[in-house]
Design a protein around this motif. Structure first.
Motif, short mmCIF file in Angstrom:
data_model
loop_
_atom_site.label_atom_id
_atom_site.label_comp_id
_atom_site.label_asym_id
_atom_site.label_seq_id
_atom_site.Cartn_x
_atom_site.Cartn_y
_atom_site.Cartn_z
N ASN A 142 -80.68 16.61 52.92
CA ASN A 142 -80.26 17.21 51.42
C ASN A 142 -81.66 16.69 50.09
O ASN A 142 -81.15 16.74 49.38
CB ASN A 142 -79.02 17.20 51.77
CG ASN A 142 -78.14 18.21 52.96
OD1 ASN A 142 -79.30 18.93 53.23
ND2 ASN A 142 -77.25 18.21 53.35
N ILE A 232 -74.64 14.91 50.23
CA ILE A 232 -74.76 15.99 48.73
C ILE A 232 -74.59 14.91 47.68
O ILE A 232 -73.89 15.97 46.39
CB ILE A 232 -72.88 15.81 49.80
CG1 ILE A 232 -72.21 14.87 49.32
CG2 ILE A 232 -73.14 16.87 50.71
CD1 ILE A 232 -70.73 14.72 49.31
N SER A 269 -77.59 19.85 44.86
CA SER A 269 -77.18 21.25 44.47
C SER A 269 -78.00 22.36 43.63
O SER A 269 -77.94 23.65 44.03
CB SER A 269 -75.42 21.00 44.55
OG SER A 269 -75.87 20.90 43.19
N GLU A 357 -72.07 22.19 47.00
CA GLU A 357 -72.84 21.42 47.05
C GLU A 357 -74.38 21.58 47.61
O GLU A 357 -75.84 20.12 47.37
CB GLU A 357 -72.23 19.91 47.63
CG GLU A 357 -71.12 18.96 46.94
CD GLU A 357 -69.90 20.90 46.50
OE1 GLU A 357 -69.21 20.57 45.76
OE2 GLU A 357 -69.82 20.70 47.67
N LEU A 358 -74.79 22.18 48.13
CA LEU A 358 -76.23 22.49 48.50
C LEU A 358 -77.04 24.38 48.74
O LEU A 358 -76.11 24.98 49.34
CB LEU A 358 -76.60 21.65 50.26
CG LEU A 358 -77.41 21.78 51.03
CD1 LEU A 358 -78.37 21.39 50.25
CD2 LEU A 358 -77.64 21.90 52.38
#
Length: 476
Positions: A142, A232, A269, A357-358
């Protein structure tokens, strides 16, 4: 074929013994047979991942988290991957589920297995260098994957800028070459007022120049990265100081002035910058398609159309009509532009569909942006080299259309007033006679004055307006 056995949390699988990828890549290759296009089709993405992994390994060694010998082996493997020596090992489809995890793990496994060889071990002996524990140390998909998209978008965007710049130069050169070609300008596809063909082509150069500026602006926004945010944006499983250090190291490796995002949670995000980039690509596509529409119209005919310019003949145009030659280069560029415009909608929907958050849809964002930039780059080169540079002007045809058009009476408005000029234009259209002849016949102006006023070369820019005008005297 020989195999080695690898194991993950889902069980064991046989992996080709010669493969540098591992079990997770194998699963992804089986699960995501979607487009048939592997991620290696866009090598900038592979190069970006290699740079990120190298930066992480160097910082992890500096922080005492990674054994120096293992770290140096990973760094050496990164150099080989960045040089394109292992491109055939990146076979995950460009569209996959998992928010890019398969892409990240493909790189982790290839680097781990190549590092194992460098260290004197066999592929798959992950005790000595593990894809997750060592290559992916202090990282998450991420923060790795979005950062990779930014790096590869910048590099691919720079390729596009170079192609657009050369295309603009081509239009500028044609603008100078055609500066003395008088033609009829048109609005709503109807005769308007005279201009030069050079003014028309120079305007194309200017509009492309504006798009280059917009693209440069959005590429600058991509310099803000979320490396160090891990899952995150909180930086879990990293050592204090890692985030700024890895960003600085990555900037040094790539030569780009990268900066760490001010808020890593937000940066993890948000995909707004890709929406903006895609919007600029759509703008470029719209402009290029409009230019190609114009080139097809201006070259239409040749006997029953405008025929003001000649496009270089590239191939026979019909299987049934002998001698027909089609404007195939503008046509193919039009189609590229249509695809780019459609890609923008996909990017928009994917960015909007992210939750919490993504955004898990970054793979489709990446694919569409890379495809749009790659196609626009190729189309710009093709348009310049196989069409623009060979365009010639039909000077006599252009001037003939000017002399035969009632549109030239616009220049008489400051002398006669709008209403009388409109009457002359209407009579010229209805009778099929030239406006010039009608004005002389009616004794409205002398031949010498009319010849000077209606000189097409003087009608393509500002000129002095007479102090005394006929319609002023009539109104008085």
């Amino acid at each position: 074929m020989k195999y080695r056995v690898e194991q993950d949390s889902l069980g064991q699988r046989q992996v080709p013994a010669s493969a540098y990828y591992g079990i997770q890549t194998l699963r992804a290759m089986e699960n995501f047979q979607v487009t048939g296009i592997p991620i290696s089709h866009y090598p900038r993405q592979i190069q970006g991942l290699a740079c990120i992994k190298k930066a992480a390994a160097l910082v992890n060694m500096e922080l005492g988290l990674l054994d120096p010998a293992m770290g140096e082996a990973i760094v050496k493997a990164c150099h080989e991957v960045r040089a394109g020596l292992l491109d055939d090992q990146f076979s995950v489809d460009v569209i996959q589920g998992g928010a890019g995890t398969s892409v990240n793990m493909n790189m982790n496994e290839v680097l781990a297995n190549r590092a194992l060889e460098i260290l004197g071990h066999s592929k798959g002996e992950y005790t000595f260098c593990h894809p997750n524990n060592h290559v992916n140390l202090s990282q998450s998909t991420n923060d790795v994957y979005p950062t990779c998209l930014r790096l590869s978008s910048i590099w691919t965007g720079q390729d596009l800028i170079r192609a657009l710049y050369r295309l603009r130069q081509g239009f500028d050169a044609k603008g100078a070459e055609f500066s003395d070609v008088i033609k009829m300008g048109r609005t709503q596809l109807q005769d308007a007022v005279p201009m030069t063909l050079g003014q028309e082509f120079s305007a194309y150069g200017v509009t492309i120049g504006e798009d280059i500026q917009r693209l440069e602006e959005v590429l600058d926004l991509l310099l803000e990265i979320n490396m160090g945010g891990t899952a995150i944006g909180t930086g879990i499983n990293t050592k204090p100081g890692y985030a700024p250090m890895v960003c600085e190291q990555l900037a040094h490796i790539t030569g780009l002035p990268l900066v760490k995002s001010a808020d890593l949670v937000e940066a993890s995000s948000d995909t707004g910058v890709f929406v903006q980039l895609s919007g600029v690509l759509k703008r470029i596509a719209v402009k290029l398609s409009k230019i190609c529409n114009d080139l097809r119209l201006l070259s239409s005919g040749p006997f029953a159309g405008l025929n003001e310019i000649n496009l270089p003949p590239m191939q026979p145009g019909s299987s049934i009509m002998p001698g027909k030659v089609n404007p195939v280069i503008p046509e193919v560029v039009n189609q590229v532009c249509f695809r780019v415009i459609g890609n923008d909608l996909t990017v928009t929907m994917a960015a909007e569909a992210g939750q919490l958050e993504l955004n898990v849809f970054e793979p489709i964002i990446a694919f569409n942006i890379f495809q749009s930039m790659d196609m626009l780059t190729r189309a710009s080169v093709i348009l310049r080299e196989r069409c623009l540079l060979g365009i010639t002007a039909n000077r006599e045809r252009c001037l003939e259309l000017v002399h035969g058009s009632a549109g030239i009476v616009t220049i008489l408005v400051p002398y006669l007033g709008y209403d009388e000029a409109a009457c002359i234009a209407k009579e010229a259209q209805c009778s099929g006679r030239a406006a010039y002849d009608l004005i002389l016949e009616k004794g409205i102006m002398t031949s010498s004055l009319l010849k000077d006023i209606l000189d097409p070369a003087k009608m393509t820019g500002p000129r002095m307006i007479p102090r005394e005008r006929k319609y002023d005297r009539l109104q008085g």
